[in-house]
Design an enzyme around this catalytic site. Structure first.
Site, PDB file in Angstrom:
ATOM      1  N   ILE A  87      -7.563   7.368  -2.905  1.00 17.21           N
ATOM      2  CA  ILE A  87      -7.739   7.054  -4.327  1.00 17.21           C
ATOM      3  C   ILE A  87      -9.195   7.232  -4.743  1.00 17.21           C
ATOM      4  O   ILE A  87      -9.479   7.786  -5.806  1.00 17.21           O
ATOM      5  CB  ILE A  87      -7.201   5.643  -4.664  1.00 17.21           C
ATOM      6  CG1 ILE A  87      -5.688   5.548  -4.373  1.00 17.21           C
ATOM      7  CG2 ILE A  87      -7.481   5.279  -6.127  1.00 17.21           C
ATOM      8  CD1 ILE A  87      -4.797   6.538  -5.131  1.00 17.21           C
ATOM      9  N   ASP A 122     -19.612   4.444   0.973  1.00 18.23           N
ATOM     10  CA  ASP A 122     -18.648   4.393   2.074  1.00 18.23           C
ATOM     11  C   ASP A 122     -19.408   4.352   3.385  1.00 18.23           C
ATOM     12  O   ASP A 122     -20.088   5.317   3.727  1.00 18.23           O
ATOM     13  CB  ASP A 122     -17.695   5.594   2.048  1.00 18.23           C
ATOM     14  CG  ASP A 122     -16.449   5.330   2.890  1.00 18.23           C
ATOM     15  OD1 ASP A 122     -16.607   4.939   4.069  1.00 18.23           O
ATOM     16  OD2 ASP A 122     -15.323   5.502   2.388  1.00 18.23           O
ATOM     17  N   ARG A 166     -21.959  -1.732   4.264  1.00 15.23           N
ATOM     18  CA  ARG A 166     -20.705  -2.429   4.579  1.00 15.23           C
ATOM     19  C   ARG A 166     -20.443  -3.625   3.675  1.00 15.23           C
ATOM     20  O   ARG A 166     -19.311  -3.867   3.267  1.00 15.23           O
ATOM     21  CB  ARG A 166     -20.718  -2.918   6.033  1.00 15.23           C
ATOM     22  CG  ARG A 166     -20.339  -1.842   7.025  1.00 15.23           C
ATOM     23  CD  ARG A 166     -20.421  -2.376   8.450  1.00 15.23           C
ATOM     24  NE  ARG A 166     -20.225  -1.283   9.398  1.00 15.23           N
ATOM     25  CZ  ARG A 166     -19.146  -1.145  10.161  1.00 15.23           C
ATOM     26  NH1 ARG A 166     -18.160  -2.012  10.095  1.00 15.23           N
ATOM     27  NH2 ARG A 166     -19.045  -0.139  11.000  1.00 15.23           N
ATOM     28  N   CYS A 169       0.449   1.854  -8.164  1.00 16.25           N
ATOM     29  CA  CYS A 169       0.989   3.093  -8.738  1.00 16.25           C
ATOM     30  C   CYS A 169       2.436   2.885  -9.174  1.00 16.25           C
ATOM     31  O   CYS A 169       2.865   3.390 -10.216  1.00 16.25           O
ATOM     32  CB  CYS A 169       0.888   4.235  -7.730  1.00 16.25           C
ATOM     33  SG  CYS A 169       1.570   3.862  -6.107  1.00 16.25           S
ATOM     34  N   THR A 170       3.194   2.106  -8.403  1.00 21.22           N
ATOM     35  CA  THR A 170       4.605   1.882  -8.721  1.00 21.22           C
ATOM     36  C   THR A 170       4.764   0.996  -9.954  1.00 21.22           C
ATOM     37  O   THR A 170       5.617   1.252 -10.809  1.00 21.22           O
ATOM     38  CB  THR A 170       5.343   1.285  -7.498  1.00 21.22           C
ATOM     39  OG1 THR A 170       5.154   2.160  -6.381  1.00 21.22           O
ATOM     40  CG2 THR A 170       6.830   1.134  -7.761  1.00 21.22           C
ATOM     41  N   THR A 173       1.826   6.893   2.748  1.00 19.05           N
ATOM     42  CA  THR A 173       0.435   6.545   2.421  1.00 19.05           C
ATOM     43  C   THR A 173      -0.343   6.310   3.717  1.00 19.05           C
ATOM     44  O   THR A 173       0.228   6.282   4.806  1.00 19.05           O
ATOM     45  CB  THR A 173       0.348   5.286   1.528  1.00 19.05           C
ATOM     46  OG1 THR A 173       0.934   4.183   2.224  1.00 19.05           O
ATOM     47  CG2 THR A 173       1.035   5.494   0.189  1.00 19.05           C
ATOM     48  N   THR A 204       7.905  -4.127  -1.536  1.00 22.22           N
ATOM     49  CA  THR A 204       6.928  -3.795  -2.579  1.00 22.22           C
ATOM     50  C   THR A 204       6.901  -4.930  -3.592  1.00 22.22           C
ATOM     51  O   THR A 204       7.955  -5.479  -3.937  1.00 22.22           O
ATOM     52  CB  THR A 204       7.244  -2.465  -3.297  1.00 22.22           C
ATOM     53  OG1 THR A 204       6.357  -2.335  -4.417  1.00 22.22           O
ATOM     54  CG2 THR A 204       8.670  -2.382  -3.815  1.00 22.22           C
ATOM     55  N   GLY A 205       5.722  -5.263  -4.037  1.00 19.06           N
ATOM     56  CA  GLY A 205       5.595  -6.297  -5.069  1.00 19.06           C
ATOM     57  C   GLY A 205       5.608  -5.722  -6.470  1.00 19.06           C
ATOM     58  O   GLY A 205       5.415  -6.439  -7.453  1.00 19.06           O
TER      59      GLY A 205
END
EC number: 1.2.1.12
Length: 341
Positions: free
Chosen positions: A16, A37, A84, A156-157, A186, A215-216
């Site tokens: 993402i 990162d 970090r 996304c869902t 994923t 999935t929530g």
């Protein structure tokens, strides 16, 4: 907006994070100024950004490493950090007002708030959050208030399901419903069978199995649309495709409606208020036809079916990577505009 670009930083250069960067670099209302990162060197970052197995090679500006702390997109420098602890990322030095938190690690409010200490003004979490307010563009973004510094772009869902559920509930009323998402692989999944102590099935080979999963997303719709709280739940099947997923929403309606009437309402919304968020198609499409589609949810009129005038199955596609990443940038703009007023 007076032509001033909104400066953004990205924490976590995974799927993402990289795609939010791609979306941002193709728009003229935001400016990517920094990426953090700790696990990727600058030259490797360049490679991972440039080559993408799903979305293809980056073709917009030449991408070069200026030095260990700077990437050049064409002539535009982007500062790279490798810190970090999110509290220690000096976002303020780069002018990044908005930080996209896309590590998948700092998803609660307190952890995400660490970015504010480094000079960020607002944080957008690119995942559901247990305590940060969730906003789905096209559904409840108008409820955002400028004093909220940390927001979640949900999943996304949820971004696929919520606009569709809103249209149906507004016009016909949803008594109750069940959702299934047939979801692409994923990064959390395994290439071969491996240990996954919390989710044993999830540890099985991703490219070789259909894997039932939790999935929530459906319950989260109740958070962004309180009228549907307690009325929806759902589950997922992880399948061996690398991108694009599809929601199957099966609902009992309060008001009687023919499938043709339902189609007409969704089509009208897709051309009206929800244009660019909710799509509509009557073509004979399959999943790869939606790679790179920046809409949240594309209703497939031919795939759905009605048992009777109160009980229907509705099918909607989504590029779970690209569509979602596009909404992250949209949400930044919404938060920015509300904060300016």
């Amino acid at each position: 907006m007076g032509g001033k670009k909104i400066k953004i930083g990205i924490n976590g250069f995974g799927r993402i994070g990289r795609l939010v960067a791609r979306v941002a670099l193709q728009r003229d209302d935001v400016e990517l100024v920094a990426v953090n990162d700790p696990f990727i060197t600058t030259d490797y970052m360049t490679y991972m950004f440039k080559y993408d197995s799903v979305h293809g090679q980056w073709k917009h500006h030449e991408l070069k490493v200026k030095d260990s702390k700077t990437l050049l997109f064409g002539e535009k420098p982007v500062t790279v950090f490798g810190v970090r602890n999110p509290e220690e990322i000096p976002w303020g030095e780069t002018g990044a007002e908005f930080v996209v938190e896309s590590t998948g690690v700092f998803t609660d409010k307190d952890k995400a708030a660490a970015h504010l200490k480094g000079g960020a003004k607002k944080v957008i979490i690119s995942a559901p959050s247990k305590d940060a307010p969730m906003f789905v563009v096209g559904v409840n973004e108008h409820e955002y208030k400028s004093n909220i510094d940390i927001v979640s772009n949900a999943s996304c869902t949820t971004n696929c399901l919520a606009p569709l559920a809103k249209v149906i509930n507004d016009k016909f009323g949803i008594v109750e419903g069940l959702m299934t998402t047939v979801h692409s692989i994923t990064a959390t999944q395994k290439t071969v069978d491996g240990p996954s102590s919390k989710d044993w099935r999830g540890g099985r080979a991703a490219g070789f199995n259909i894997i039932p999963s939790s999935t929530g997303a459906a319950k989260a719709v109740g958070k962004v649309l309180p009228a549907l709280n307690g009325k929806l739940t759902g589950m997922a099947f992880r399948v061996p495709t690398v991108d694009v997923s599809v929601v199957d929403l099966t609902v009992r309606l309060e008001k009687a409606a023919s499938y043709e009437e339902i189609k007409a309402v969704i089509k009208a919304e897709s051309e009206g208020k929800l244009k660019g968020i909710l799509g509509y198609t009557e073509e004979d499409v399959v999943s790869t036809d939606f790679i790179g589609d920046n809409r949240s949810s594309i209703f497939d009129a031919k795939a759905g079916i009605a048992l009777n005038e109160h009980f229907v199955k509705l099918v909607s596609w989504y590029d779970n990577e690209w569509g979602y990443s596009s909404r992250v940038i949209d949400l930044i703009l919404i938060v920015h505009m509300a904060s300016c007023q």
